[in-house]
Write a protein that holds these residues in place. Structure first.
Motif, PDB file in Angstrom:
ATOM      1  N   ARG A  43       0.800  -1.218   0.000  1.00 43.36           N
ATOM      2  CA  ARG A  43       0.000   0.000   0.000  1.00 43.36           C
ATOM      3  C   ARG A  43       0.838   1.276   0.000  1.00 43.36           C
ATOM      4  N   GLY A  44       1.912   1.241   0.767  1.00 44.65           N
ATOM      5  CA  GLY A  44       2.693   2.449   0.947  1.00 44.65           C
ATOM      6  C   GLY A  44       3.528   2.835  -0.257  1.00 44.65           C
ATOM      7  N   LEU A  45       3.514   1.987  -1.259  1.00 40.06           N
ATOM      8  CA  LEU A  45       4.395   2.238  -2.403  1.00 40.06           C
ATOM      9  C   LEU A  45       3.715   3.126  -3.422  1.00 40.06           C
ATOM     10  N   ASP A  46       4.366   4.216  -3.755  1.00 36.24           N
ATOM     11  CA  ASP A  46       3.798   5.074  -4.771  1.00 36.24           C
ATOM     12  C   ASP A  46       4.680   4.969  -6.011  1.00 36.24           C
ATOM     13  N   VAL A  47       4.365   4.003  -6.847  1.00 38.08           N
ATOM     14  CA  VAL A  47       5.143   3.800  -8.066  1.00 38.08           C
ATOM     15  C   VAL A  47       4.175   3.839  -9.241  1.00 38.08           C
ATOM     16  N   ASN A  48       4.506   4.632 -10.227  1.00 36.93           N
ATOM     17  CA  ASN A  48       3.525   4.869 -11.279  1.00 36.93           C
ATOM     18  C   ASN A  48       3.710   4.099 -12.573  1.00 36.93           C
ATOM     19  N   ASN A  49       4.880   3.492 -12.752  1.00 39.85           N
ATOM     20  CA  ASN A  49       5.122   2.915 -14.075  1.00 39.85           C
ATOM     21  C   ASN A  49       5.268   1.401 -14.078  1.00 39.85           C
ATOM     22  N   LEU A  50       4.456   0.733 -13.275  1.00 44.09           N
ATOM     23  CA  LEU A  50       4.524  -0.723 -13.244  1.00 44.09           C
ATOM     24  C   LEU A  50       3.981  -1.312 -14.548  1.00 44.09           C
ATOM     25  N   SER A  51       4.694  -2.302 -15.073  1.00 42.19           N
ATOM     26  CA  SER A  51       4.216  -2.918 -16.309  1.00 42.19           C
ATOM     27  C   SER A  51       3.217  -4.037 -16.015  1.00 42.19           C
ATOM     28  N   HIS A  52       3.429  -4.729 -14.899  1.00 37.73           N
ATOM     29  CA  HIS A  52       2.587  -5.893 -14.607  1.00 37.73           C
ATOM     30  C   HIS A  52       2.241  -5.984 -13.124  1.00 37.73           C
ATOM     31  N   ILE A  53       1.049  -6.493 -12.903  1.00 33.69           N
ATOM     32  CA  ILE A  53       0.648  -6.922 -11.574  1.00 33.69           C
ATOM     33  C   ILE A  53       0.374  -8.404 -11.706  1.00 33.69           C
ATOM     34  N   ILE A  54       0.923  -9.207 -10.823  1.00 36.10           N
ATOM     35  CA  ILE A  54       0.620 -10.634 -10.896  1.00 36.10           C
ATOM     36  C   ILE A  54      -0.085 -11.076  -9.623  1.00 36.10           C
ATOM     37  N   ASN A  55      -1.266 -11.613  -9.790  1.00 37.03           N
ATOM     38  CA  ASN A  55      -1.993 -12.170  -8.651  1.00 37.03           C
ATOM     39  C   ASN A  55      -1.596 -13.629  -8.522  1.00 37.03           C
ATOM     40  N   TYR A  56      -0.626 -13.894  -7.665  1.00 36.51           N
ATOM     41  CA  TYR A  56      -0.187 -15.275  -7.473  1.00 36.51           C
ATOM     42  C   TYR A  56      -1.344 -16.077  -6.885  1.00 36.51           C
ATOM     43  N   ASN A  57      -2.058 -15.411  -6.027  1.00 34.46           N
ATOM     44  CA  ASN A  57      -3.307 -15.949  -5.498  1.00 34.46           C
ATOM     45  C   ASN A  57      -4.310 -14.811  -5.483  1.00 34.46           C
ATOM     46  N   LEU A  58      -5.554 -15.124  -5.731  1.00 38.25           N
ATOM     47  CA  LEU A  58      -6.553 -14.062  -5.666  1.00 38.25           C
ATOM     48  C   LEU A  58      -6.716 -13.611  -4.217  1.00 38.25           C
ATOM     49  N   PRO A  59      -7.054 -12.347  -4.016  1.00 39.28           N
ATOM     50  CA  PRO A  59      -7.252 -11.889  -2.637  1.00 39.28           C
ATOM     51  C   PRO A  59      -8.519 -12.500  -2.033  1.00 39.28           C
ATOM     52  N   GLU A  60      -8.504 -12.648  -0.736  1.00 41.80           N
ATOM     53  CA  GLU A  60      -9.663 -13.157  -0.008  1.00 41.80           C
ATOM     54  C   GLU A  60     -10.880 -12.295  -0.335  1.00 41.80           C
ATOM     55  N   ASP A  61     -10.689 -11.005  -0.188  1.00 42.18           N
ATOM     56  CA  ASP A  61     -11.752 -10.047  -0.445  1.00 42.18           C
ATOM     57  C   ASP A  61     -11.588  -9.548  -1.881  1.00 42.18           C
ATOM     58  N   LEU A  62     -12.563  -9.877  -2.730  1.00 40.63           N
ATOM     59  CA  LEU A  62     -12.392  -9.603  -4.153  1.00 40.63           C
ATOM     60  C   LEU A  62     -12.248  -8.117  -4.472  1.00 40.63           C
ATOM     61  N   GLU A  63     -12.771  -7.267  -3.579  1.00 42.04           N
ATOM     62  CA  GLU A  63     -12.626  -5.826  -3.805  1.00 42.04           C
ATOM     63  C   GLU A  63     -11.154  -5.430  -3.926  1.00 42.04           C
TER      64      GLU A  63
END
Ligand code: ADP
Ligand code: MG
Length: 564
Positions: free
Chosen positions: A304-324
């Motif tokens: 959460r604390g990371l403010d990085v704007n140019n990420l190319s990918h997000i990988i969900n290794y596992n889906l979050p418990e809370d889908l939101e």
């Protein structure tokens, strides 16, 4: 859209944000700032992450501060230490031309006495994490009688992290005539509950569609068996050589585990989670911010604390418990006008969740196949070739060495040279993937089981490996593919028993299968594959047949057909 100075902000603030390179207000700023400047009404503002919420409340609240007083006037509560520090930093940069303003960050895991001292020096704005703020209020280190405004930033995340009690306790103590501002990316039920209880006739401001993901993010799903998650992750990372992204895991332990494995396997990856000391976390985050670290493996909370704007990918290794939470995750890529890819590694059981997610973000997921070794090698090689094509050559620096190098490589022709330079980088890669079976698409495998093919053309086989060797249907299909070198042999029913296995496969491949299996080994066993008696009429009469077969087999009539 208006400019900052047209929103009614004082010059010092406009100048400060201009210094930061903000040209015009973001939509949420455009809507929130004028309200906060002129009224004291409560506000619920919903906007995705990265839309500039800090300045949306920060600028007008700073403007409304009575700078002649040193009393605490604004409390900002946010979920993590990093965020709380970031907010204080942001507010400090907005107020750099207003010297009388003091912002103090307070958070757990750091000396409370020092924090109390800096509050005592006179701080009009306090940026806090819920637990520490509660502590300070209970110790009467903060005089809450003068607090005019309370901001709940990333309110949904605070509840996700289990800060409900702390929030209730804080909101119960601050004078009722305060103004309460709630900023969030999503509005789950338990947050609505808090809003109802503690806010008075709040003005609702929503920017963009509620709970939807950023526009320029593509969502890709890779279906794999749960135990293949890690292999799939590696392949996906290999397939995107220039990846700069976050791999999200569910737990701290999983986060550390995956990061360790990746590091071990030679990837530029590290873990970020709450079990690390603040010092360790700072190091990792800095490395990631300045891109010395390409892949961060993180829990939702820590990232959460990371403010990085140019990420190319997000990988969900596992889906979050809370889908939101998926919205938060995927919203971290595709920022600042760039495109991004949010990848989900899922098993077939998670299809229901994926449907729900598609609904939430109002977008379709693209189903992808885990890249084969060949595809990966190709991608990597062409990435290298591209780099060679585009590299900037510093003639002056290399010139000195060139004659000697030319001399050394003189005996090679162009083709030979190219072959060698590709091999230098790739022998390890090619070697690794040469002997790796490709991952099977579990959905395809399932279709094969359910007899998507014509069952009348199946032959039934007996195979001498079984549960004992931990044989699973997918493994069997993998074996069939590997040993025959053919990927699309139709496979029917598979019956893995305690000591042996029956399976059906396309009759036209019977000869080939026997040839391929009967010379091969599996887990130190020499394989025996025979055509078995056809199962007719009474389904699953396999047990009886099995007994006969086993007897035959034990009696050493290994090579005799069991059929007819
Ligand atoms: P949020 O809290 O909504 O997730 P932030 O307030 O952290 O978003 O802002 C995200 C990024 O956008 C920060 O790097 C911030 O400096 C930048 N930013 C904020 N407002 C503007 C603006 N008006 N113009 C350009 N950049 C902005
Ligand atoms: Mg924010």
């Amino acid at each position: 859209m208006k400019k900052f100075d047209e929103l009614g902000l004082r010059n010092e603030l406009v100048k400060a944000v201009t210094d930061l390179g903000f040209e015009k207000p973001t939509p949420i700023q455009n809507k929130v700032i004028p309200h906060l400047l002129k009224e004291e009404r409560d506000i619920i503002a919903l906007a995705q992450t990265g839309t500039g919420k800090t300045a949306a409340y920060g600028l007008p609240l700073i403007q409304n501060i009575n700078l002649r007083s040193k009393k605490v006037q604004v409390l900002i509560v946010s979920p993590t230490r990093e965020l709380c520090v970031q907010i204080a930093k942001d507010l400090n940069s907005y107020s750099k031309y207003l010297l009388a303003l003091n912002v103090t960050p307070v958070y757990g895991g750091s000396s409370i006495d020092k924090q109390i001292q800096s509050i005592k020096k006179g701080s009009q704005i306090i940026s806090a994490t819920p637990g520490r703020l509660n502590d300070l209020i209970n110790r009467k280190a903060i005089d809450i009688s003068t607090v005019k405004t309370v901001v709940l930033d990333e309110a949904d995340e605070m509840l996700n992290m289990g800060f409900k009690e702390e929030l209730n306790s804080i909101l119960n103590k601050i004078p009722e005539e305060r103004q309460t501002l709630l900023f969030s990316a999503t509005m789950p039920d338990h947050l609505i509950h808090i809003a109802k209880k503690y806010m008075r006739k709040p003005l609702h401001i929503t920017v963009g569609k509620k709970n939807t993901g950023a526009e320029n993010v593509e969502h890709h799903v890779y279906f794999v068996h749960s135990r293949d998650r890690y292999i799939a992750l590696k392949r996906i990372m290999d397939y995107y050589p220039d990846i700069y992204g976050i791999v999200f895991c569910r737990t701290r332990r999983e986060t550390q585990e995956i990061a360790d494995k990746l590091l071990n396997d030679g990837y530029n990856a590290e873990a970020l989670h709450g079990d690390l000391s603040q010092f360790q976390r700072d190091i990792v985050m800095n490395k990631f911010r300045n891109m010395h670290l390409k892949v961060l493996v993180a829990t939702d909370v820590a990232a959460r604390g990371l403010d990085v704007n140019n990420l190319s990918h997000i990988i969900n290794y596992n889906l979050p418990e809370d889908l939101e939470v998926y919205t938060h995750r995927s919203g971290r890529t595709g920022r600042a006008g760039k495109s991004g890819i949010s990848i989900i590694i899922a098993n077939l059981k998670e299809k229901g969740k994926l449907k729900q997610l598609e609904k939430n973000i109002q977008k379709k997921f693209v189903k992808m196949k885990v890249p084969t070794g060949k595809e990966i090698c190709k991608k990597q090689i062409f990435n290298l070739v591209d780099k060679v094509e585009n590299v900037k050559v510093n003639y002056e620096d290399v010139e000195e060495f060139l004659p000697e190098i030319y001399g050394k490589l003189d005996w090679m022709d162009r083709e030979e040279l190219i072959k060698r330079f590709v091999s230098v980088e790739f022998n390890r890669f090619l070697e690794y993937y040469k002997n790796m079976p490709d991952l099977l698409d579990p959905e395809e495998v399932k279709n094969r089981f359910t007899g998507a093919n014509n069952p009348s053309s199946f032959t039934r086989f007996f195979l001498n490996i079984s549960k004992r060797e931990d044989l699973k249907p997918v493994r069997l299909i993998g074996l069939i593919n590997d040993l025959t070198g053919i990927r699309n042999i139709p496979v029917g029913e598979i019956d893995i028993q305690k000591n042996f296995t029956f399976f059906e496969a396309g009759s036209e491949f019977a000869g080939l299968l026997q040839k391929a299996f009967n010379n091969a080994g599996y887990k130190k066993r020499r394989l025996v594959l025979e055509v078995a008696e056809k199962q007719n009429g009474a389904k699953r009469s396999g047990r009886k047949t099995a007994k006969v077969n086993r007897k035959n087999f034990r009696n050493g009539k290994k090579k005799k057909s069991f059929a007819k």
